[in-house]
Design a protein around this motif. Structure first.
Motif, PDB file in Angstrom:
ATOM      1  N   GLU A 171      25.111  27.749  23.574  1.00  0.00           N
ATOM      2  CA  GLU A 171      24.643  28.151  24.566  1.00  0.00           C
ATOM      3  C   GLU A 171      23.648  29.889  24.152  1.00  0.00           C
ATOM      4  N   CYS A 172      23.748  29.902  23.468  1.00  0.00           N
ATOM      5  CA  CYS A 172      23.635  31.777  22.806  1.00  0.00           C
ATOM      6  C   CYS A 172      21.859  31.064  21.742  1.00  0.00           C
ATOM      7  N   ILE A 173      22.931  30.651  20.693  1.00  0.00           N
ATOM      8  CA  ILE A 173      21.221  29.429  20.267  1.00  0.00           C
ATOM      9  C   ILE A 173      20.379  28.726  20.700  1.00  0.00           C
ATOM     10  N   CYS A 174      20.514  28.100  21.778  1.00  0.00           N
ATOM     11  CA  CYS A 174      19.637  27.525  22.716  1.00  0.00           C
ATOM     12  C   CYS A 174      18.807  28.643  23.289  1.00  0.00           C
ATOM     13  N   SER A 175      19.368  29.538  23.791  1.00  0.00           N
ATOM     14  CA  SER A 175      18.430  31.036  24.418  1.00  0.00           C
ATOM     15  C   SER A 175      17.552  31.082  24.007  1.00  0.00           C
ATOM     16  N   VAL A 176      17.476  31.466  22.085  1.00  0.00           N
ATOM     17  CA  VAL A 176      16.399  31.582  21.427  1.00  0.00           C
ATOM     18  C   VAL A 176      15.312  31.075  21.210  1.00  0.00           C
TER      19      VAL A 176
ATOM     20  N   PRO B   9      16.278  41.348  34.977  1.00  0.00           N
ATOM     21  CA  PRO B   9      16.772  41.126  33.705  1.00  0.00           C
ATOM     22  C   PRO B   9      16.637  39.678  32.809  1.00  0.00           C
ATOM     23  N   LEU B  10      16.353  40.385  31.733  1.00  0.00           N
ATOM     24  CA  LEU B  10      16.006  39.499  30.852  1.00  0.00           C
ATOM     25  C   LEU B  10      17.716  38.949  29.976  1.00  0.00           C
ATOM     26  N   THR B  11      18.333  39.316  30.866  1.00  0.00           N
ATOM     27  CA  THR B  11      18.825  39.489  29.405  1.00  0.00           C
ATOM     28  C   THR B  11      20.470  39.207  30.098  1.00  0.00           C
ATOM     29  N   PHE B  12      21.567  38.403  29.389  1.00  0.00           N
ATOM     30  CA  PHE B  12      22.723  37.637  30.635  1.00  0.00           C
ATOM     31  C   PHE B  12      23.680  37.867  29.354  1.00  0.00           C
ATOM     32  N   TYR B  13      24.672  39.312  30.374  1.00  0.00           N
ATOM     33  CA  TYR B  13      25.930  40.233  29.825  1.00  0.00           C
ATOM     34  C   TYR B  13      26.716  39.507  29.851  1.00  0.00           C
ATOM     35  N   ARG B  14      28.125  38.522  28.248  1.00  0.00           N
ATOM     36  CA  ARG B  14      29.235  37.920  28.978  1.00  0.00           C
ATOM     37  C   ARG B  14      30.413  39.207  29.527  1.00  0.00           C
ATOM     38  N   VAL B  15      30.747  38.998  30.923  1.00  0.00           N
ATOM     39  CA  VAL B  15      32.050  40.006  30.574  1.00  0.00           C
ATOM     40  C   VAL B  15      33.228  39.063  30.334  1.00  0.00           C
ATOM     41  N   ASN B  16      33.977  38.825  29.581  1.00  0.00           N
ATOM     42  CA  ASN B  16      35.293  38.732  29.056  1.00  0.00           C
ATOM     43  C   ASN B  16      36.708  39.627  29.403  1.00  0.00           C
ATOM     44  N   ALA B  17      36.994  38.826  30.189  1.00  0.00           N
ATOM     45  CA  ALA B  17      38.739  38.596  30.516  1.00  0.00           C
ATOM     46  C   ALA B  17      39.105  39.709  29.663  1.00  0.00           C
ATOM     47  N   SER B  18      39.380  39.951  28.520  1.00  0.00           N
ATOM     48  CA  SER B  18      40.461  40.335  27.265  1.00  0.00           C
ATOM     49  C   SER B  18      39.085  41.708  26.862  1.00  0.00           C
TER      50      SER B  18
ATOM     51  N   ASP C 137      28.125  35.946  21.783  1.00  0.00           N
ATOM     52  CA  ASP C 137      28.365  35.689  23.318  1.00  0.00           C
ATOM     53  C   ASP C 137      27.981  35.812  24.349  1.00  0.00           C
ATOM     54  N   ASP C 138      26.583  36.139  24.507  1.00  0.00           N
ATOM     55  CA  ASP C 138      25.241  36.699  25.545  1.00  0.00           C
ATOM     56  C   ASP C 138      24.435  35.956  25.900  1.00  0.00           C
ATOM     57  N   PHE C 139      23.404  35.595  26.262  1.00  0.00           N
ATOM     58  CA  PHE C 139      22.047  34.269  26.297  1.00  0.00           C
ATOM     59  C   PHE C 139      21.406  35.927  26.953  1.00  0.00           C
ATOM     60  N   TRP C 140      19.818  35.187  26.931  1.00  0.00           N
ATOM     61  CA  TRP C 140      18.923  35.447  27.332  1.00  0.00           C
ATOM     62  C   TRP C 140      18.298  34.679  28.079  1.00  0.00           C
ATOM     63  N   ASP C 141      16.846  34.941  28.835  1.00  0.00           N
ATOM     64  CA  ASP C 141      16.039  34.908  30.069  1.00  0.00           C
ATOM     65  C   ASP C 141      14.825  33.497  28.799  1.00  0.00           C
ATOM     66  N   HIS C 142      14.736  32.408  29.270  1.00  0.00           N
ATOM     67  CA  HIS C 142      13.099  31.746  28.377  1.00  0.00           C
ATOM     68  C   HIS C 142      12.565  33.127  27.751  1.00  0.00           C
ATOM     69  N   ARG C 143      12.005  33.808  28.759  1.00  0.00           N
ATOM     70  CA  ARG C 143      10.792  34.575  28.238  1.00  0.00           C
ATOM     71  C   ARG C 143      11.093  36.419  27.576  1.00  0.00           C
ATOM     72  N   LYS C 144      12.015  36.290  27.574  1.00  0.00           N
ATOM     73  CA  LYS C 144      12.711  37.196  27.088  1.00  0.00           C
ATOM     74  C   LYS C 144      11.899  38.046  25.548  1.00  0.00           C
ATOM     75  N   LEU C 145      11.544  37.152  24.761  1.00  0.00           N
ATOM     76  CA  LEU C 145      11.177  37.348  23.278  1.00  0.00           C
ATOM     77  C   LEU C 145       8.959  37.843  24.266  1.00  0.00           C
ATOM     78  N   GLU C 146       8.698  37.330  24.664  1.00  0.00           N
ATOM     79  CA  GLU C 146       7.382  37.403  25.489  1.00  0.00           C
ATOM     80  C   GLU C 146       6.925  38.860  26.041  1.00  0.00           C
TER      81      GLU C 146
ATOM     82  N   GLU D 200      33.141  33.957  32.007  1.00  0.00           N
ATOM     83  CA  GLU D 200      33.554  32.842  30.402  1.00  0.00           C
ATOM     84  C   GLU D 200      32.826  31.936  30.772  1.00  0.00           C
ATOM     85  N   GLN D 201      32.635  31.409  31.877  1.00  0.00           N
ATOM     86  CA  GLN D 201      31.923  29.956  32.475  1.00  0.00           C
ATOM     87  C   GLN D 201      30.518  30.070  32.696  1.00  0.00           C
ATOM     88  N   SER D 202      29.720  31.640  32.340  1.00  0.00           N
ATOM     89  CA  SER D 202      27.813  31.251  32.274  1.00  0.00           C
ATOM     90  C   SER D 202      27.495  32.002  33.657  1.00  0.00           C
ATOM     91  N   ALA D 203      28.494  31.972  34.645  1.00  0.00           N
ATOM     92  CA  ALA D 203      27.923  31.890  36.116  1.00  0.00           C
ATOM     93  C   ALA D 203      27.971  33.488  36.900  1.00  0.00           C
TER      94      ALA D 203
END
Length: 340
Positions: free
Chosen positions: A27-32, A216-225, A97-106, A130-133
């Motif tokens: 998910e991380c790589i694909c978002s880039v 909001p161009l960044t999706f920050y994952r909140v891990n339970a741990s 473990d995070d990912f981006w909006d497709h317009r972030k770098l632009e 953790e399920q990207s919701a």
């Protein structure tokens, strides 16, 4: 006749530190790779992975992806390795473990290109599980007129996947403390709070501007741990990171040090609430108010909401959870109004 034309350097170097992130790396790589801005390289730093992370990367045939391997040195060490080999004018950090909006770098490239005094461009972020919701909350920080006090007390960048930074900025604050044979950008002696220490070093020692993008161009994952981590240890690590800069700027820290501590304690109180450690949340918010009451006058709504949530710890969990969801949505609305 061979052409003498050199291959153009990428404008942006995306640095992804990796340590056993097979669950999230796709998910991380694909978002880039799905970015609307295409002139980038991806530097994936294998920081001693022992799982199948690298096997997942083999499926990508994109020539812009480069893998750099090293023994495990932690997040700061992996970022430092990425920076040293980066060819781009701008450096974008993305935790695996995070990912981006497709317009972030632009949007960040446009932001930096139009203001030569801007050194650090960052964005608002949304929190996912953790399920990207989407969790319905996020970070909507101040965007303009960012001072060293803002960085120390409120850290508007928020998380390590939000900023895009001129490489010149990082070169300007690089150091060699004699413990390593290489220059450091992020302090490798820190295992936590390495981000805030670096942002603060930039703010205190250079003239570069910080400025944010509202979307909001960044999706920050909140891990339970992560939520259940030792909050007392987190506060001690934050204090240690902050003190790294205090000797060079004693008057600044004398003026704002206790206020920054109060804000950090309030933040940890919210983390305690999220991890259902309600007693510790109550303790931390009272400690914050005792440390410096000015958090109540500077940000009354957020401070009172945190305090009220912590007082509700005596309620049954089901009722408390319902009230907490409503309160966190209220905090999110307050954040958006503050930056509007």
């Amino acid at each position: 006749m061979k052409s003498s034309k050199k291959k153009a350097c990428p404008k942006v170097s995306v640095i992804i530190p990796m340590f056993n992130v097979e669950k999230y790396i796709d998910e991380c790589i694909c978002s880039v790779l799905n970015q609307t801005f295409k002139n980038f390289e991806v530097i994936c730093v294998d920081d001693g992975c022992t799982d199948n992370t690298l096997n997942y990367l083999k499926d990508y045939k994109d020539s812009r992806i480069h893998i750099v391997r090293q023994q495990n040195r932690g997040l700061s060490g992996a970022r430092n390795t990425g920076i040293r080999v980066a060819k781009g004018k701008y450096i974008a950090f993305l935790d695996a473990d995070d990912f981006w909006d497709h317009r972030k770098l632009e949007k960040h490239v446009r932001h930096l290109d139009r203001d030569f005094d801007l050194g650090v461009s960052y964005s608002s972020s949304l929190f996912v599980d953790e399920q990207s919701a989407l969790l319905g909350i996020g970070q909507f920080p101040s965007l303009k007129n960012i001072s060293a006090k803002t960085i120390l007390c409120r850290n508007p960048i928020g998380n390590g996947s939000a900023p895009v930074i001129r490489k010149d900025v990082l070169e300007q604050i690089a150091f060699n403390d004699g413990t390593k044979s290489w220059r450091q950008y992020f302090d490798e002696s820190l295992k936590q709070s390495e981000d805030i220490e670096t942002w603060l070093r930039i703010a205190l020692n250079t003239q570069w501007k910080f400025e944010g993008i509202k979307e909001p161009l960044t999706f920050y994952r909140v891990n339970a741990s992560g939520l259940s981590a030792n909050l007392t240890k987190q506060f001690a690590s934050w204090q240690y990171a902050i003190e790294k800069n205090s000797q060079k700027h004693p008057s600044f820290f004398k003026k704002f040090g206790s206020l920054a501590q109060a804000y950090q304690l309030r933040y940890l109180s919210r983390r305690a609430l999220q991890s259902r450690n309600k007693v510790q949340a109550l303790k931390l918010i009272h400690q914050a108010l005792w440390t410096n009451w000015r958090i109540l006058s500077e940000e009354p709504s957020r401070t009172v909401l945190t305090w009220c949530c912590s007082l509700l710890c005596i309620l049954p969990n089901t009722l408390y959870s319902a009230i907490e969801r409503l309160t966190m949505r209220a905090i999110g609305l307050l954040q958006k109004r503050t930056t509007a």
